[in-house]
Write a protein that holds these residues in place. Structure first.
Motif, short mmCIF file in Angstrom:
data_model
loop_
_atom_site.label_atom_id
_atom_site.label_comp_id
_atom_site.label_asym_id
_atom_site.label_seq_id
_atom_site.Cartn_x
_atom_site.Cartn_y
_atom_site.Cartn_z
N ALA A 74 0.97 5.30 81.88
CA ALA A 74 1.12 4.34 82.59
C ALA A 74 0.57 4.22 84.25
N ARG A 75 -0.25 5.61 84.24
CA ARG A 75 -0.72 6.20 85.38
C ARG A 75 -2.01 5.44 85.39
N VAL A 76 -2.82 5.51 84.49
CA VAL A 76 -4.60 5.50 84.41
C VAL A 76 -4.51 3.79 84.56
N ASP A 77 -3.20 3.20 83.65
CA ASP A 77 -3.72 1.38 84.16
C ASP A 77 -3.44 1.42 85.23
N MET A 78 -2.27 1.54 85.93
CA MET A 78 -1.51 1.43 86.96
C MET A 78 -2.76 1.72 88.53
N GLU A 79 -3.44 2.16 88.32
CA GLU A 79 -4.70 2.70 88.95
C GLU A 79 -6.18 1.37 88.60
N GLN A 80 -6.01 1.35 87.57
CA GLN A 80 -7.45 -0.25 87.02
C GLN A 80 -6.82 -1.26 87.77
N MET A 81 -5.51 -1.18 87.52
CA MET A 81 -4.95 -2.60 88.15
C MET A 81 -4.40 -2.83 89.66
N PHE A 82 -3.99 -1.68 89.80
CA PHE A 82 -4.09 -1.74 91.44
C PHE A 82 -4.71 -1.64 92.55
N GLU A 83 -6.32 -1.39 91.66
CA GLU A 83 -7.13 -0.43 92.33
C GLU A 83 -7.41 0.27 93.47
N GLY A 84 -6.56 1.32 93.16
CA GLY A 84 -5.71 2.23 94.04
C GLY A 84 -5.70 3.82 93.11
N ARG A 85 -5.74 4.62 93.65
CA ARG A 85 -4.50 5.90 93.08
C ARG A 85 -3.39 5.61 93.02
N VAL A 86 -2.60 6.25 92.15
CA VAL A 86 -1.90 5.99 91.88
C VAL A 86 -0.52 7.17 91.77
N TYR A 87 0.70 7.39 92.31
CA TYR A 87 0.96 9.43 91.95
C TYR A 87 2.21 8.99 91.17
N LEU A 88 2.62 8.86 90.10
CA LEU A 88 3.69 9.00 89.56
C LEU A 88 4.60 9.72 88.84
N GLU A 89 6.39 9.12 89.06
CA GLU A 89 7.04 9.29 88.70
C GLU A 89 7.75 8.77 87.76
N VAL A 90 8.19 9.94 86.12
CA VAL A 90 9.34 8.85 85.74
C VAL A 90 10.38 9.75 85.54
N TRP A 91 11.28 9.58 84.70
CA TRP A 91 12.73 10.17 84.71
C TRP A 91 13.17 8.80 83.91
N VAL A 92 14.26 9.73 83.05
CA VAL A 92 15.39 8.34 82.45
C VAL A 92 16.11 9.11 82.87
#
Ligand code: GDP
Ligand code: MG
Length: 296
Positions: A258-276
């Motif tokens: 998801a992080r890779v896709d977000m970086e591509q889509m938002f054209e910037g670096r993404v720090y992503l934390e996901v929990w359940v």
């Protein structure tokens, strides 16, 4: 009526999961969904993508995902909301997979309005024997009074122009509703949640509990770095275990893809934390229902 006029209208894409709606949308708008305008639009629909050419503008809108597997109060409210949206657009693309029409497709078919033009889009024709396609088209034509039937391959970009050409004359005449360069007005938060949902579906498929929800709890931006904190909400502890996987392996994959896709889509670096998180009984949460039906 001369057809040198500009046509512009709202178009909904519907179909059961996995028939290729997102792939089709990406090919119809000609590029991956990206954000070119941060201004919120105040139209009656949530726009997912826009195709603009010399003669027309197709504004693709979201239908809140409807659920067919379980019947409960929330799913009934969602289906009602889908019907309202479909009754209010200028054209509908009903997507099915070639040679496949099952109960889940039938449930979507039942939601289609009779007073709006509906095109049947038969996707994934690249996967199947062409000689079987014609009888399938004939069977489908008997199920509903479609405005037209267009076989396509979204992934291979086959017949995409033909689909636009078929629908175009049925859109109302009028000026473009959006600036030409605008592709979507969905907020980044919404897109981030959508990307996580997509990864979950890809990785877990049938194992994925239907009553799942992704919530962006925090969204911070600092220069070109976005810090995104997302919660996956499920009903039961065993569903949480399925999503996390052995040694956290599944959740890690969801999160890193998801992080890779977000970086591509938002054209910037993404720090992503996901929990359940387990939120018992949330599917029938009264507040949520009221929100959906606009009474909240
Ligand atoms: P959605 O759930 O309806 O939005 O479906 P997606 O767009 O996510 O597609 C579901 C799966 O079908 C993905 O693995 C796509 O790569 C695949 N797919 C979509 N369109 C085509 C197509 O035209 N041909 C083939 N062979 N696969 C496709
Ligand atoms: Mg999709």
């Amino acid at each position: 009526m001369s057809d040198t006029q500009f046509h512009s209208g709202f178009v909904a894409i519907v179909g059961r999961p996995n028939v290729g709606k997102s792939t089709l949308l990406n090919h119809l708008i000609g590029q991956k969904i990206s954000i070119t305008s941060r201004k919120a639009q105040t139209t009656r629909h949530r726009v997912t993508g826009i195709h603009t050419d010399e003669h027309s503008q197709f504004v693709f809108v979201d239908t809140p995902g409807f659920q067919t597997r379980h019947r409960n109060a929330m799913n009934d409210a969602l289906n009602k909301s889908v019907k309202t949206t479909l009754g209010d657009v200028d054209a509908i693309l009903f997507v099915v997979e070639a040679l496949k029409f099952g109960p889940a497709d039938e449930e979507v078919l039942q939601l289609l309005p009779k007073h709006r033009p509906v095109w049947l889009v038969i996707n994934k024709i690249d996967k199947h024997d062409k000689t079987l396609l014609l009888p399938f088209m004939q069977q489908m034509a008997e199920r509903f009074d479609f405005a037209g039937i267009v076989p396509v391959s979204a992934e291979k970009h086959i017949q995409i122009e033909a689909l636009l050409d078929a629908v175009r004359p049925h859109l109302p005449q009028g000026d473009p509703m959006y600036p030409e360069d605008q592709i979507t007005d969905r907020s980044e938060r919404f897109l981030a949640a959508e990307i996580i949902r997509e990864k979950l579906f890809r990785l877990l498929g049938e194992e994925l509990p239907y009553s799942i929800n992704v919530e962006i709890e925090k969204y911070e931006q600092e220069g070109d770095l976005r810090r995104i904190f997302a919660a996956i909400l499920v009903d039961k502890a065993n569903q949480k275990a399925i999503i996390i996987g052995k040694g956290g392996e599944k959740l890690k994959r969801v999160s890193s893809e998801a992080r890779v896709d977000m970086e591509q889509m938002f054209e910037g670096r993404v720090y992503l934390e996901v929990w359940v998180k387990v939120r018992s009984g949330w599917a029938d949460d009264i507040r949520f229902l009221k929100q959906l039906s606009g009474e909240g």
